[in-house]
Design a protein around this motif. Structure first.
Motif, PDB file in Angstrom:
ATOM      1  N   THR A 130       0.833  -1.201   0.000  1.00  0.00           N
ATOM      2  CA  THR A 130       0.000   0.000   0.000  1.00  0.00           C
ATOM      3  C   THR A 130       0.869   1.254   0.000  1.00  0.00           C
ATOM      4  N   SER A 131       1.936   1.239   0.784  1.00  0.00           N
ATOM      5  CA  SER A 131       2.871   2.377   0.788  1.00  0.00           C
ATOM      6  C   SER A 131       3.471   2.574  -0.594  1.00  0.00           C
ATOM      7  N   GLU A 167       0.917   4.038  -2.976  1.00  0.00           N
ATOM      8  CA  GLU A 167       0.765   5.473  -2.717  1.00  0.00           C
ATOM      9  C   GLU A 167       1.946   6.251  -3.296  1.00  0.00           C
ATOM     10  N   TYR A 168       3.134   5.702  -3.133  1.00  0.00           N
ATOM     11  CA  TYR A 168       4.344   6.336  -3.661  1.00  0.00           C
ATOM     12  C   TYR A 168       4.309   6.356  -5.188  1.00  0.00           C
ATOM     13  N   LYS A 197       1.666   6.471  -7.063  1.00  0.00           N
ATOM     14  CA  LYS A 197       0.724   7.537  -7.465  1.00  0.00           C
ATOM     15  C   LYS A 197       1.424   8.886  -7.491  1.00  0.00           C
ATOM     16  N   PHE A 229       4.245   8.402   2.879  1.00  0.00           N
ATOM     17  CA  PHE A 229       3.487   7.424   2.099  1.00  0.00           C
ATOM     18  C   PHE A 229       3.111   6.226   2.961  1.00  0.00           C
ATOM     19  N   ARG A 238       0.120   7.443   4.858  1.00  0.00           N
ATOM     20  CA  ARG A 238      -1.066   7.378   3.991  1.00  0.00           C
ATOM     21  C   ARG A 238      -1.582   5.941   3.903  1.00  0.00           C
ATOM     22  N   ALA A 239      -0.650   5.012   3.784  1.00  0.00           N
ATOM     23  CA  ALA A 239      -1.037   3.600   3.709  1.00  0.00           C
ATOM     24  C   ALA A 239      -1.733   3.169   4.992  1.00  0.00           C
ATOM     25  N   LYS A 246      -5.281   4.398   4.958  1.00  0.00           N
ATOM     26  CA  LYS A 246      -6.120   3.632   4.034  1.00  0.00           C
ATOM     27  C   LYS A 246      -6.477   2.268   4.618  1.00  0.00           C
ATOM     28  N   ASP A 264     -10.065   0.323   3.607  1.00  0.00           N
ATOM     29  CA  ASP A 264      -9.970   0.288   2.152  1.00  0.00           C
ATOM     30  C   ASP A 264      -9.556  -1.080   1.619  1.00  0.00           C
TER      31      ASP A 264
END
Length: 178
Positions: free
Chosen positions: A25-26, A29-30, A32, A149, A152-153, A156, A161
């Motif tokens: 997930t990290s 996000e990175y 993106k 990131f 953020r993960a 989520k 999520d």
């Protein structure tokens, strides 16, 4: 004795599932973020190249306008060179590949804990060993992900999520049975 080893192996599979979940997930996000940078570095030279090559602006005697067009031309030429020197596209591809690999490994650890565990300790140990080797190989190619990131993960994952309806139903049934 074998039965006593089963539960710790299942717990470790679940721990590695979490590890892979947060790592993938990290990385996603990175990726993106890196894609946004990539788009910006493709569009920026095009946008800046327009005023730099516009003959109307070059015809002005004003030093400010001449400086502006020169700066636009300089930046428009510099950005692609920097991205090429940094091998940005290769880095983006590596991050994307690692994110997918960790996501696949996450599912494999979950399957080992939930399915392979029913086949006995020997099967689970074998599967777990193979998965750990794959994880170690991935980590050798690892990328240093900025902490923001990872945070953020975490948000989520904690927001649900990555939760599946089937898991939520199982939790509800277990709580109802209490």
């Amino acid at each position: 004795m074998a039965v006593g080893k089963l539960k710790p192996l299942i717990v470790e599979c679940k721990r590695q599932y979490d590890n892979c979940l947060y790592t993938s997930t990290s990385l996603f996000e990175y990726v993106k973020f890196l894609r946004c940078i990539r788009i910006t570095t493709v569009v920026l030279p095009l946008v800046l190249g327009s005023p730099a090559g516009w003959s109307v602006l070059n015809a002005y005697e004003d030093k400010g306008i001449r400086l502006f067009t020169a700066a636009c031309a300089f930046i428009a030429g510099l950005v692609p060179s920097i991205m090429s020197a940094l091998k940005f596209d290769e880095s983006l591809d590596r991050c994307r590949t690692l994110a997918n690999e960790f996501a696949n490994l996450k599912d494999r650890f979950r399957q080992a804990a939930e399915i392979t565990a029913h086949k006995g300790v020997a099967e689970l140990e074998k599967e777990f060993s193979q998965l750990r080797e794959q994880m170690e190989a991935l980590r050798k190619n690892g990328v240093a992900i900025p902490n923001r990131f990872f945070r953020r993960a975490q948000k989520k994952v904690n927001a649900g999520d990555y939760s599946f309806d089937v898991d939520a139903e199982a939790i509800e049934k277990a709580e109802a049975a209490k």
